[in-house]
Design a protein around this motif. Structure first.
Motif, short mmCIF file in Angstrom:
data_model
loop_
_atom_site.label_atom_id
_atom_site.label_comp_id
_atom_site.label_asym_id
_atom_site.label_seq_id
_atom_site.Cartn_x
_atom_site.Cartn_y
_atom_site.Cartn_z
N TRP A 57 16.22 -2.01 1.75
CA TRP A 57 17.59 -2.13 1.27
C TRP A 57 18.07 -3.57 1.31
N THR A 58 17.15 -4.51 1.53
CA THR A 58 17.53 -5.92 1.49
C THR A 58 16.88 -6.64 0.32
N VAL A 59 15.57 -6.44 0.17
CA VAL A 59 14.80 -7.26 -0.76
C VAL A 59 14.71 -6.57 -2.12
N PRO A 60 15.02 -7.28 -3.20
CA PRO A 60 14.86 -6.68 -4.52
C PRO A 60 13.40 -6.61 -4.93
N ARG A 61 13.12 -5.84 -5.97
CA ARG A 61 11.76 -5.60 -6.41
C ARG A 61 11.13 -6.85 -7.02
N PHE A 62 9.84 -7.02 -6.77
CA PHE A 62 9.12 -8.13 -7.38
C PHE A 62 8.86 -7.84 -8.85
N ARG A 63 8.69 -8.93 -9.62
CA ARG A 63 8.24 -8.75 -11.01
C ARG A 63 6.73 -8.56 -10.94
N TYR A 64 6.13 -8.00 -12.01
CA TYR A 64 4.72 -7.67 -11.91
C TYR A 64 3.84 -8.90 -11.73
N ASP A 65 4.14 -9.99 -12.48
CA ASP A 65 3.31 -11.20 -12.35
C ASP A 65 3.49 -11.83 -10.98
N GLN A 66 4.71 -11.74 -10.43
CA GLN A 66 4.93 -12.26 -9.08
C GLN A 66 4.11 -11.49 -8.06
N LEU A 67 4.06 -10.17 -8.27
CA LEU A 67 3.29 -9.31 -7.37
C LEU A 67 1.83 -9.72 -7.36
N GLU A 92 0.82 -1.21 0.00
CA GLU A 92 0.00 0.00 0.00
C GLU A 92 0.85 1.26 0.00
N THR A 93 2.01 1.20 0.68
CA THR A 93 2.86 2.38 0.74
C THR A 93 3.83 2.44 -0.43
N ASN A 94 3.71 1.50 -1.37
CA ASN A 94 4.58 1.47 -2.56
C ASN A 94 6.05 1.42 -2.20
N ARG A 95 6.37 0.64 -1.18
CA ARG A 95 7.78 0.53 -0.83
C ARG A 95 8.34 -0.80 -1.31
N THR A 96 9.64 -0.82 -1.52
CA THR A 96 10.29 -2.05 -1.95
C THR A 96 9.95 -3.14 -0.96
N PRO A 97 9.71 -4.36 -1.30
CA PRO A 97 9.80 -4.96 -2.62
C PRO A 97 8.62 -4.70 -3.55
N PHE A 98 7.71 -3.81 -3.19
CA PHE A 98 6.54 -3.57 -4.05
C PHE A 98 6.56 -2.16 -4.64
#
Lengths: 363, 165
Positions: free
Chosen positions: A326-336, A230-236
């Motif tokens: 600063w630990t988790v990389p961004r999800f791909r859209y389909d993964q999200l 909801e807050t648009n923070r990594t990983p999302f």
């Protein structure tokens, strides 16, 4: 009429104090983010402006004020202007229902009334108000993306709306578990009308270490993940994925309008930290019995201790947010989308079923 | 049906598929980094001393009895950026010639080191000085008084030139 006037004045003063506090906390979180990210990457981060660089965010804001405010030629001027206001306004508005400490009674006899630490912490639609406001928050980002008339901004805005709507569901369902538990622990069973949606009541019902994180571990994880989304923070952070979308929805923003998005992002972080700590970590409840500090319930010093406790919880949660980023990389859209619809939603539903069954059995 | 076997998703174990334990492990790694030593050099307080091979600001070598330069003008001729200006004059000393005017425009200098390479007297060398800040364009044109540096400060560079030039 006279009484209403004084209520209005009181709310206004409280609103000013809380507004200042939220903006200051947003500045603090910007500083914390830069320092913690630097430490994680074996750097120092900003340490020049003021002692340990604590004045850096203020220097940044002054810089943003002085910058030229550009609006693209083909942008929708009105919505381009409104979007950052919606974003920041929503982030700030949520604070109106957050209780900062337990209410205390002031005055004696007929003049006695409850004084709340917060603008309207005991309002009976508290939780609904928060869910409604976060939904409105989608408009800020989506409108920003659409009105910029830029394909990358639009993609960012679209992503954000899809993502926030998907995760709102599991967020709302996770909250139901909290409400069930809170209802079970209502102290006054005889009351005909239980103010369950009020955040103050939810905190009160977590008295004495039955914090919802212990009673609702599954719901906590679902809510936490949904809060990140909801807050648009990594990983999302797909709406502003820099390598793919230039800057996402805020590509075409400059000056203080960009600053407002920036503040809104950190304001949202502060808000979701506050909500998580209220729903799951006991809000302003002290993590130890109050008599250890020699404080009595209902005194002003007790309220101060509760407020500090709440503040520490928020800051620790914000540090956790930053640490995850600063630990988790961004999800791909389909993964999200898979995670949102195929994992989080069933988990939230299972959480409700389990909680409901257990409460029925032990009642 | 053209099904791909042994995809990355299939190779993962159950615990890896539910993300959370792996995320916690990753967060442990980042937490450990917080306490590691930092790589950053705190520049203005903590300055870096270059080796002899470093090509910093070009300077004129000054010996006890004055500059080595004989104002042959080769450096000025070879300078690709046309940064050097030399005017020769006569002197009573053994060398007979000396530069009346020697100017290097630091806004033009590209630190290529050709002047040093071409100098027959080893009179112009690249120093270790990298802290070059100028308030105006005029300040950036360095005259003889700023270019002359005692030979004792240039030992490293001269030693390097003797070995590798």
């Amino acid at each position: 009429m006279h009484e209403f006037f004084w209520i209005l004045i009181e709310a206004l003063i409280k609103a000013l104090i809380i507004l200042t506090m939220v903006l200051l906390s947003a500045a603090t979180f910007v500083y914390l983010e830069r320092r913690i990210s630097a430490f994680i990457q074996n750097r120092y981060g900003p340490n020049r402006v003021g002692p340990f660089g604590v004045l850096q965010p203020f220097a940044d804001v002054f810089k943003l004020f002085l910058k030229e405010d550009l609006v693209p030629k083909s942008a929708d001027k009105l919505f381009h202007r409104i979007a950052p206001i919606i974003s920041l306004g929503v982030a700030l508005a949520i604070y109106s229902v957050i209780p900062f400490a337990n209410s205390i009674t002031v005055g004696t006899g007929n003049a006695a009334h409850k004084f709340y630490f917060g603008i309207a912490p005991d309002v009976n639609i508290g939780l609904l108000f928060i869910l409604a406001m976060t939904s409105v928050g989608v408009y800020g980002i989506t409108l920003a993306g659409w009105s910029s008339n830029n394909k990358y901004s639009l993609l960012g805005g679209l992503r954000s709306s899809a993502q926030m709507i998907s995760y709102e569901l599991s967020m709302g369902l996770a909250v139901i578990g909290v409400l069930l538990v809170s209802n079970y622990f209502v102290s006054d069973k005889s009351a005909s009308f239980v103010n369950t949606l009020s955040l103050n009541t939810i905190v009160l019902n977590q008295n004495g270490w039955h914090w919802n994180i212990i009673l609702q571990p599954l719901g906590f994880i679902v809510f936490l993940v949904a809060a990140f989304a909801e807050t648009n923070r990594t990983p999302f952070d797909l709406p502003e994925a820099e390598p793919e979308l230039v800057g996402g929805y805020n590509t075409e923003y400059s000056g203080m309008k960009f600053g407002m998005f920036f503040l809104a992002e950190y304001g949202n972080m502060a808000t979701s930290s506050a909500i998580i700590s209220i729903l799951y970590l006991g809000g302003w409840q002290l993590p130890f019995p109050a008599h250890w500090l020699g404080l009595a319930e209902g005194t002003i010093w007790m309220a101060v201790a509760q407020f500090l406790c709440f503040l520490i919880k928020i800051i620790l949660l914000a540090c956790f947010f930053i640490w995850v980023r600063w630990t988790v990389p961004r999800f791909r859209y389909d993964q999200l989308m898979n995670l949102g619809w195929k994992v989080m939603l069933p988990l939230a539903l299972a959480n409700i079923a389990i909680t409901g069954t257990v409460i029925l059995l032990i009642k | 049906m053209n099904r791909i076997k042994n995809t990355e998703l299939e190779r993962l174990t159950f615990w890896q598929k539910i993300y959370l334990p792996e995320i916690v492990r990753g967060m442990g790694i980042t937490l450990k980094q917080v306490f590691e030593p930092k790589f950053t050099r705190q520049y203005p307080e903590e300055k870096w001393t270059p080796e002899g091979s470093y090509r910093g600001r070009p300077v004129l070598v000054e010996e006890e009895d004055g500059e080595r330069c004989v104002a042959c003008g080769l450096c000025s001729r070879v300078c690709p950026a046309l940064a050097i200006e030399v005017q020769a004059g006569e002197t009573d000393r053994n060398k007979e010639r000396y530069p009346v005017k020697f100017e290097i425009n630091m806004l033009r200098c590209i630190f290529c080191g050709f002047c040093e390479e071409v100098c027959p007297e080893e009179a112009i060398v690249m120093s270790k000085d990298y802290h070059l800040v100028f308030q105006s364009q005029e300040d950036a044109i360095l005259g003889k008084e700023k270019l002359l540096v005692p030979i004792s400060k240039l030992r490293d560079r001269l030693e390097f030139l003797r070995q590798y030039k």
